[in-house]
Write a protein that holds these residues in place. Structure first.
Motif, short mmCIF file in Angstrom:
data_model
loop_
_atom_site.label_atom_id
_atom_site.label_comp_id
_atom_site.label_asym_id
_atom_site.label_seq_id
_atom_site.Cartn_x
_atom_site.Cartn_y
_atom_site.Cartn_z
N VAL A 76 -17.08 -17.02 6.09
CA VAL A 76 -16.47 -18.18 5.63
C VAL A 76 -17.01 -19.14 6.12
O VAL A 76 -17.16 -19.84 7.39
CB VAL A 76 -14.79 -18.58 5.46
CG1 VAL A 76 -14.74 -19.70 5.71
CG2 VAL A 76 -14.36 -18.01 5.93
N VAL A 77 -18.03 -20.25 4.75
CA VAL A 77 -19.09 -20.89 5.26
C VAL A 77 -18.40 -22.20 5.44
O VAL A 77 -19.66 -23.15 6.10
CB VAL A 77 -20.40 -20.52 5.41
CG1 VAL A 77 -21.14 -19.35 5.06
CG2 VAL A 77 -20.49 -21.21 3.54
N ASP A 78 -17.70 -23.16 4.97
CA ASP A 78 -17.25 -23.83 4.78
C ASP A 78 -15.50 -24.45 4.83
O ASP A 78 -15.74 -23.00 3.98
CB ASP A 78 -17.95 -24.57 3.86
CG ASP A 78 -17.20 -26.43 3.87
OD1 ASP A 78 -17.71 -27.25 5.08
OD2 ASP A 78 -17.22 -26.82 2.95
N VAL A 99 0.08 -17.81 0.34
CA VAL A 99 -1.56 -19.06 0.00
C VAL A 99 -1.84 -17.95 -1.23
O VAL A 99 -1.34 -16.66 -0.47
CB VAL A 99 -2.03 -18.77 1.22
CG1 VAL A 99 -3.72 -19.43 1.14
CG2 VAL A 99 -1.29 -19.26 2.42
N THR A 100 -2.76 -18.29 -2.13
CA THR A 100 -2.82 -17.52 -3.09
C THR A 100 -4.02 -17.92 -2.87
O THR A 100 -5.26 -19.24 -3.29
CB THR A 100 -2.41 -17.76 -4.32
OG1 THR A 100 -1.45 -17.13 -4.34
CG2 THR A 100 -3.21 -17.21 -5.22
N GLY A 101 -4.70 -16.98 -3.34
CA GLY A 101 -6.67 -17.68 -3.64
C GLY A 101 -7.27 -17.53 -5.05
O GLY A 101 -7.18 -16.35 -5.20
N ARG A 102 -8.12 -18.32 -5.55
CA ARG A 102 -8.55 -17.75 -7.03
C ARG A 102 -10.15 -18.22 -7.28
O ARG A 102 -10.29 -19.71 -5.63
CB ARG A 102 -8.12 -18.46 -7.80
CG ARG A 102 -6.72 -18.18 -8.49
CD ARG A 102 -6.09 -18.81 -8.88
NE ARG A 102 -5.05 -18.58 -9.89
CZ ARG A 102 -4.88 -17.12 -10.35
NH1 ARG A 102 -5.46 -16.72 -10.52
NH2 ARG A 102 -3.42 -17.31 -10.67
N VAL A 103 -11.10 -18.05 -7.25
CA VAL A 103 -12.57 -17.48 -7.49
C VAL A 103 -12.15 -19.73 -8.31
O VAL A 103 -11.66 -19.67 -9.20
CB VAL A 103 -13.22 -17.32 -8.08
CG1 VAL A 103 -14.98 -17.47 -8.60
CG2 VAL A 103 -13.21 -16.14 -7.89
N GLY A 104 -12.71 -20.01 -7.55
CA GLY A 104 -13.44 -21.97 -8.29
C GLY A 104 -14.56 -22.33 -8.90
O GLY A 104 -14.72 -22.86 -9.67
N ALA A 105 -15.66 -21.37 -8.41
CA ALA A 105 -16.75 -21.69 -8.43
C ALA A 105 -17.45 -19.94 -8.07
O ALA A 105 -17.63 -19.56 -6.89
CB ALA A 105 -17.54 -23.37 -8.16
N LEU A 106 -18.82 -20.16 -8.79
CA LEU A 106 -20.23 -19.12 -8.52
C LEU A 106 -20.81 -19.97 -8.09
O LEU A 106 -21.19 -20.58 -8.96
CB LEU A 106 -19.81 -17.79 -8.76
CG LEU A 106 -19.03 -17.40 -9.15
CD1 LEU A 106 -18.45 -15.85 -10.48
CD2 LEU A 106 -18.08 -16.34 -8.06
N ALA A 110 -27.31 -19.64 -3.78
CA ALA A 110 -27.07 -19.39 -2.73
C ALA A 110 -26.33 -18.15 -2.58
O ALA A 110 -25.82 -18.55 -1.65
CB ALA A 110 -26.22 -21.22 -2.44
N GLY A 111 -25.60 -17.91 -3.32
CA GLY A 111 -24.67 -16.14 -3.02
C GLY A 111 -23.92 -16.50 -2.40
O GLY A 111 -22.66 -15.74 -1.15
N THR A 112 -22.83 -17.84 -2.34
CA THR A 112 -21.35 -18.13 -2.79
C THR A 112 -20.80 -18.12 -3.35
O THR A 112 -20.84 -18.83 -4.80
CB THR A 112 -21.78 -19.33 -1.52
OG1 THR A 112 -21.60 -20.19 -2.68
CG2 THR A 112 -22.36 -19.31 0.10
N ALA A 132 -12.40 -22.95 0.23
CA ALA A 132 -13.13 -22.47 1.28
C ALA A 132 -14.56 -22.61 0.62
O ALA A 132 -14.48 -21.65 -0.13
CB ALA A 132 -12.76 -21.26 1.80
N VAL A 133 -15.97 -21.78 0.82
CA VAL A 133 -17.39 -21.72 0.55
C VAL A 133 -16.81 -20.17 1.41
O VAL A 133 -17.18 -20.44 2.38
CB VAL A 133 -18.20 -22.41 0.84
CG1 VAL A 133 -19.51 -21.47 0.29
CG2 VAL A 133 -17.71 -23.77 -0.03
N VAL A 134 -17.04 -19.02 0.97
CA VAL A 134 -17.54 -18.31 1.98
C VAL A 134 -18.84 -16.86 0.64
O VAL A 134 -19.28 -17.19 0.06
CB VAL A 134 -16.73 -17.09 0.88
CG1 VAL A 134 -16.60 -15.03 1.78
CG2 VAL A 134 -15.14 -17.59 1.11
N ARG A 135 -19.43 -16.78 1.98
CA ARG A 135 -20.72 -16.57 1.71
C ARG A 135 -20.70 -14.79 1.55
O ARG A 135 -20.01 -13.94 2.16
CB ARG A 135 -21.87 -16.60 2.92
CG ARG A 135 -23.36 -15.25 2.71
CD ARG A 135 -24.03 -15.37 3.64
NE ARG A 135 -23.39 -14.90 5.04
CZ ARG A 135 -22.73 -15.17 6.56
NH1 ARG A 135 -22.84 -16.39 6.58
NH2 ARG A 135 -22.73 -14.71 7.16
#
Length: 137
Positions: A76-78, A99-106, A110-112, A132-135
């Motif tokens: 988790v980078v951001d 808490v639900t997480g969905r892909v917002g952008a790829l 950057a590989g995130t 959150a931005v995840v590597r």
């Protein structure tokens, strides 16, 4: 983390149970002993409907859901959010935070993956612009 992700894809849903005992433990761990988080009379005197959960506890639980999904907290980078509504924690009783997480952008370069979070308690959204931005591995 799966290899193929698509924007809009649901990644996870986590449910956390909050009660007054958890608030006391969090106060001890964080050093945040503000009486709005444990004293019903005081919370009402300052205009709240009752004791509320610590905002940073809510934020931390949402981040924990992302880290669990990522499989590595260091991935988790951001992470950022805005608080929209407090979570009232009854006594006696408990309230669930979902808490639900969905892909917002790829971002292939950057590989995130940006994970957009929805956090709800007692039927209302309690965090806004939670991302959150995840590597990716």
């Amino acid at each position: 983390m799966t290899a193929e992700l698509t924007v809009g894809q649901e990644l996870f849903t986590r449910t956390y149970t909050l009660d007054r005992a958890l608030l006391v433990r969090y106060a001890g761990a964080s050093g945040d002993f503000n009486p709005i988080h444990w004293n019903e009379r005081f919370a009402r005197e300052v205009g709240l409907d009752g004791v509320i959960a610590h905002g940073m506890l809510t934020m931390g639980l949402a981040a924990s859901a992302v880290a669990d999904w990522a499989g590595d907290p260091g991935a988790v980078v951001d992470y950022g959010t805005r608080f929209t509504r407090p979570i009232l924690v009854p006594d006696p009783g408990e309230v669930e935070l979902e808490v639900t997480g969905r892909v917002g952008a790829l971002d292939a370069e950057a590989g995130t993956v940006r994970v957009d979070l929805t956090a709800r308690a007692a039927g209302v959204t309690v965090l806004a612009k939670a991302q959150a931005v995840v590597r990716r591995h």
